[in-house]
Design a protein around this motif. Structure first.
Motif, PDB file in Angstrom:
ATOM      1  N   GLU A   9      -8.979  -3.968   6.548  1.00  0.00           N
ATOM      2  CA  GLU A   9      -8.077  -2.956   7.124  1.00  0.00           C
ATOM      3  C   GLU A   9      -8.621  -1.536   6.954  1.00  0.00           C
ATOM      4  O   GLU A   9      -8.398  -0.663   7.778  1.00  0.00           O
ATOM      5  N   ILE A  10      -9.320  -1.313   5.865  1.00  0.00           N
ATOM      6  CA  ILE A  10      -9.807   0.034   5.542  1.00  0.00           C
ATOM      7  C   ILE A  10     -10.797   0.547   6.593  1.00  0.00           C
ATOM      8  O   ILE A  10     -10.981   1.739   6.761  1.00  0.00           O
ATOM      9  N   VAL A  27      -7.379  -0.342  -0.343  1.00  0.00           N
ATOM     10  CA  VAL A  27      -8.423  -0.661  -1.324  1.00  0.00           C
ATOM     11  C   VAL A  27      -8.262  -2.123  -1.779  1.00  0.00           C
ATOM     12  O   VAL A  27      -9.234  -2.881  -1.863  1.00  0.00           O
ATOM     13  N   GLU A  28      -7.035  -2.520  -2.019  1.00  0.00           N
ATOM     14  CA  GLU A  28      -6.781  -3.890  -2.489  1.00  0.00           C
ATOM     15  C   GLU A  28      -7.205  -4.916  -1.441  1.00  0.00           C
ATOM     16  O   GLU A  28      -7.845  -5.920  -1.751  1.00  0.00           O
ATOM     17  N   VAL A  88       0.159   7.318  -1.170  1.00  0.00           N
ATOM     18  CA  VAL A  88      -0.480   6.691  -2.341  1.00  0.00           C
ATOM     19  C   VAL A  88      -0.443   5.169  -2.195  1.00  0.00           C
ATOM     20  O   VAL A  88      -1.455   4.477  -2.399  1.00  0.00           O
ATOM     21  N   ALA A  89       0.713   4.663  -1.784  1.00  0.00           N
ATOM     22  CA  ALA A  89       0.857   3.206  -1.639  1.00  0.00           C
ATOM     23  C   ALA A  89      -0.086   2.690  -0.559  1.00  0.00           C
ATOM     24  O   ALA A  89      -0.742   1.648  -0.732  1.00  0.00           O
ATOM     25  N   LYS A  90      -0.178   3.415   0.548  1.00  0.00           N
ATOM     26  CA  LYS A  90      -1.022   2.956   1.660  1.00  0.00           C
ATOM     27  C   LYS A  90      -2.494   2.902   1.240  1.00  0.00           C
ATOM     28  O   LYS A  90      -3.193   1.920   1.511  1.00  0.00           O
ATOM     29  N   VAL A  91      -2.951   3.952   0.558  1.00  0.00           N
ATOM     30  CA  VAL A  91      -4.351   3.986   0.122  1.00  0.00           C
ATOM     31  C   VAL A  91      -4.612   2.818  -0.841  1.00  0.00           C
ATOM     32  O   VAL A  91      -5.622   2.116  -0.732  1.00  0.00           O
ATOM     33  N   GLY A  92      -3.676   2.575  -1.746  1.00  0.00           N
ATOM     34  CA  GLY A  92      -3.813   1.472  -2.707  1.00  0.00           C
ATOM     35  C   GLY A  92      -3.918   0.127  -1.983  1.00  0.00           C
ATOM     36  O   GLY A  92      -4.754  -0.716  -2.326  1.00  0.00           O
ATOM     37  N   GLU A  93      -3.090  -0.061  -0.955  1.00  0.00           N
ATOM     38  CA  GLU A  93      -3.112  -1.329  -0.208  1.00  0.00           C
ATOM     39  C   GLU A  93      -4.437  -1.519   0.518  1.00  0.00           C
ATOM     40  O   GLU A  93      -4.973  -2.626   0.569  1.00  0.00           O
ATOM     41  N   ARG A 141     -11.067  -9.082  -0.008  1.00  0.00           N
ATOM     42  CA  ARG A 141     -11.957  -9.708   0.974  1.00  0.00           C
ATOM     43  C   ARG A 141     -13.405  -9.744   0.482  1.00  0.00           C
ATOM     44  O   ARG A 141     -14.287 -10.188   1.202  1.00  0.00           O
ATOM     45  N   GLY A 142     -13.650  -9.131  -0.694  1.00  0.00           N
ATOM     46  CA  GLY A 142     -14.992  -9.255  -1.262  1.00  0.00           C
ATOM     47  C   GLY A 142     -15.746  -7.946  -1.457  1.00  0.00           C
ATOM     48  O   GLY A 142     -16.885  -7.958  -1.909  1.00  0.00           O
ATOM     49  N   ALA A 143     -15.111  -6.809  -1.108  1.00  0.00           N
ATOM     50  CA  ALA A 143     -15.800  -5.528  -1.334  1.00  0.00           C
ATOM     51  C   ALA A 143     -15.949  -5.296  -2.841  1.00  0.00           C
ATOM     52  O   ALA A 143     -15.107  -5.738  -3.630  1.00  0.00           O
ATOM     53  N   LYS A 144     -17.052  -4.581  -3.215  1.00  0.00           N
ATOM     54  CA  LYS A 144     -17.285  -4.295  -4.649  1.00  0.00           C
ATOM     55  C   LYS A 144     -16.669  -2.938  -4.990  1.00  0.00           C
ATOM     56  O   LYS A 144     -16.971  -1.935  -4.324  1.00  0.00           O
TER      57      LYS A 144
END
Ligand code: NAP
Length: 485
Positions: free
Chosen positions: A383-384, A346-347, A339-344, A352-355
Motif C-alpha cells: 500500500e505504501i 509501514v505495517e 499517525v495511524a495511517k502512516v503506521g498502517e 509483506r516482507g519489507a525490511k
C-alpha cells in the motif's frame, strides 16, 4: 517570537467585505497545536448564508477592482510582500503553532509564500494581449486579456501561507476578487495574512475569508451560484475530483493542484552525496507532508545498500519534537488519523516482507509524533507504494535496468513531480522525456519556486500556479475582429 503574544494578535473571525465579522451560527471551531494537543484559539463556524455574503461582497467589488490599474494592484502586492517579510517571525511562529513544521522550515515557507506576492506584483503590469492582421489581410485581430471574475480559492492544511498566496496573489494581480476557504485544521496563518492585506489597503470585498466545520456546506452554495466564475483548489485528488464534478454544472474555470506520489530515482551513476542530501530534503521537508514529498525511492541495486545505510544513519540522529523547540528536525504530524495511517502503511509493507531499517512506530504521549522511518526492499503491491504516505517514511525499491526504473516510476495514477539523480547527461535528458510528471528535479530534491510553473499531470491536477502560467489561470482571452475600412 513569544507564542502567547502571537496568538493574541491573530484574527479569528470571518473576513467579509473588508470587515471582521462573527458567523451567523454563533458556533465556533477549536484550533489545536499538533505538537501538544493544546487549544490555540477558537475560530468562527460559518453558515451557508455567511458563505453567500462573502460571495456577494466579492461580486460587488469585482468590476471596480478589475478597473483598477495593474500598477496599483502590483503595488499593493509589493507592500504586502514587504510587510510579511518584515513580520516573518510572527508568521513563522503562528504557522508552527497550528501546523507543526519546525520553525526554520516555517521561516522558509514565509519566504516562499511571500515570493508569490513579489512575483505577481511584477506580473500585474505585464498582462499582455496581441494585435495583428488576419491572414486574409481584411481585418485586424485584437487579443485582449480580461480577469475571469469572482474566484473561490480552497486551500489545504500543509502549507498554510504559501498555498494561500499562490492563489490570492495571481487572482489579485489579474483583477479578480475572491473568497478564500482555508483548511479547518490550519486557518490562522491565512486569517493573519488577509488582515495584512487589509492593513496595506486592499479594498473591501476584494479578498474575503470564510472558515467552517463543514467544508461542503459552505462551498456548495458558492460553487452552485452562477455569479462565481472560477474554482481554484489545492488538496486531495479525492476531493478535487468531486469539486470538478460540481464545477462542471456552472462550466467554471478550474485549477486543481492535487495529490502526488513522487518517484525518487537514483541511478548507479548518481553522485551519492547529492542523492542522499536530495532524498532527505525531498522526504523530510514538512515532516513528509508535502504533495511534492518523495514517496517511492527507486534505487539501482548497485548503490541501494549504501544509499539505504546513509539515509538510515542520518534519520536515526534526527530530533523529533515541538517545531518551536531548538534543533528539532521532525515536528508532529497533523493529527492522530495521520499517525495511524502512516503506521498502517509501514505495517503493511513489513508484513509483506519489507525490511525495517529505522524507526517504524508512533511516539507515545501528547502530540502526533511518528519516528523517522526507513523501509527497504518494499515488495510490489504494498500500500505504501500506491498511496501518499504523508509522513516521515522512506520506502525503498530496487531496480536493475533503466526501463525497469521508468516503468516503476510511472506506475501510479499521480504525476506531480519526479526526482532523478544521475551524472549521465543523456540519461537525464531521456528521463525528462520519459517520466510522467508535471515537474522534475534533476539532481535536486526541491523544485518549488514562485517563478516556476507548479502543477501536475494525470490525477495530480490541471493548471499551473506560479510563474507566467499562474496569472493566466485568472485571465480570460477575448478576441476582437476589426475589419479594415
Ligand atoms: P483535503 O482534505 O482535500 O482538503 C483540502 C481543502 O478542501 C480543505 O480546505 C478542506 O476543508 C476542503 N474540503 C474538503 N472537503 C471539501 C468539500 N466536500 N467541499 C469543499 N471543500 C472541501 O486535503 P488536505 O488533507 O487538506 O491536504 C492534503 C492534500 O493536499 C494531499 O493530497 C496533498 O498532496 C494535496 N496538496 C497538493 C498540492 C499541490 O500543489 N498539488 C499542494 C499541497 C497539498 P476542511 O479543512 O474544512 O476539511
Amino acid at each position: 517570537m513569544d507564542a502567547k503574544e502571537v496568538l493574541t494578535k491573530v484574527p479569528t473571525q470571518l473576513f467579509v467585505n473588508g470587515k471582521w465579522v462573527n458567523s451567523s451560527t454563533g458556533k465556533k471551531i477549536p484550533v489545536y497545536n499538533p505538537a501538544n494537543d493544546e487549544l490555540l484559539v477558537e475560530i468562527q463556524d460559518a453558515s451557508p448564508a455567511d458563505a453567500l455574503s462573502a460571495l456577494d461582497a466579492a461580486v460587488a467589488a469585482q468590476d471596480e477592482w478589475a478597473a483598477t490599474s495593474p500598477r496599483y494592484r502590483g503595488e499593493l502586492l509589493r507592500k504586502a510582500f514587504d510587510l510579511i517579510t518584515e513580520r516573518k517571525e510572527f508568521f513563522a511562529t503562528l504557522m508552527t503553532l497550528e501546523m507543526g513544521k519546525p520553525y526554520a522550515e516555517a521561516l522558509g515557507e514565509v519566504a516562499y509564500g511571500a515570493e508569490f506576492l513579489r512575483w505577481f506584483s511584477e506580473e500585474a503590469p505585464r498582462i499582455a494581449g496581441r494585435f495583428g492582421s488576419n491572414p486574409e489581410g481584411t481585418g485586424q485581430i485584437i487579443v485582449a486579456k480580461r480577469p475571469v471574475g469572482p474566484s473561490f480559492l480552497i486551500t489545504p492544511w500543509n502549507f498554510p501561507l504559501a498555498m494561500a498566496t499562490r492563489k490570492i496573489a495571481p487572482a489579485m494581480a489579474a483583477g479578480c476578487t475572491s473568497i478564500v476557504k482555508p483548511a479547518t485544521l490550519t486557518p490562522l496563518t491565512t486569517l493573519a495574512f488577509v488582515d495584512l492585506l487589509r492593513e496595506v489597503g486592499v479594498p473591501a470585498g476584494v479578498v474575503n475569508v470564510i472558515t467552517s466545520s463543514s467544508a461542503s456546506s459552505v462551498s456548495n452554495p458558492i460553487i452552485e451560484d452562477s455569479r462565481l466564475r472560477k474554482l481554484s483548489f489545492t488538496g486531495s485528488t479525492e476531493v478535487g475530483k468531486m469539486l470538478m464534478q460540481k464545477a462542471a454544472n456552472g462550466v467554471l474555470r478550474v485549477s486543481m493542484e492535487l495529490g502526488g506520489n513522487a518517484p525518487f530515482v537514483v541511478f548507479e551513476d548518481a553522485d551519492l552525496d547529492k542523492a542522499v542530501a536530495g532524498a532527505l530534503q525531498a522526504k523530510f521537508r514538512n515532516i513528509g507532508q508535502a504533495c511534492t514529498a518523495a514517496n517511492r525511492f527507486i534505487v539501482h541495486e548497485d548503490v541501494a545498500d549504501e544509499f539505504a545505510r546513509r539515509i538510515s544513519e542520518t534519520v536515526a540522529g534526527y530530533k523529533v519534537g515541538d517545531g518551536l523547540a531548538e534543533g528539532v528536525n521532525i515536528g508532529p504530524l497533523i493529527d492522530q488519523d495521520a499517525v495511524a495511517k502512516v503506521g498502517e502503511l509501514v505495517e503493511d509493507a513489513t508484513k509483506r516482507g519489507a525490511k525495517l531499517l529505522s524507526g517504524g512506530s508512533k511516539i507515545d504521549g501528547a502530540g502526533n509524533f511518528f519516528q523517522p522511518t526507513v523501509v527497504d526492499t518494499v515488495p510490489a503491491g504494498s500500500e505504501i507504494l500506491a498511496q501518499e504516505i504523508f509522513g516521515p517514511v522512506v520506502a525503498i525499491q530496487r531496480f536493475k535496468t533503466e526501463d525497469e526504473a521508468v516503468a516503476l516510476a510511472n506506475s501510479t495514477e499521480y504525476g506531480l513531480v519526479s526526482y532523478v539523480f544521475t551524472e549521465d547527461l543523456n540519461r537525464g535528458m531521456r528521463m525528462i522525456q520519459r517520466l510522467e510528471s508535471g515537474m522534475m528535479g534533476l539532481n535536486t530534491g526541491l523544485v518549488s519556486n514562485a517563478a516556476a510553473p507548479f502543477g501536475g499531470v494525470k490525477q495530480s491536477g490541471v493548471g499551473r500556479e506560479g510563474s507566467f502560467e499562474g496569472i493566466n489561470e485568472y485571465l480570460e482571452t477575448k478576441y476582437v475582429l476589426v475589419p479594415n475600412s
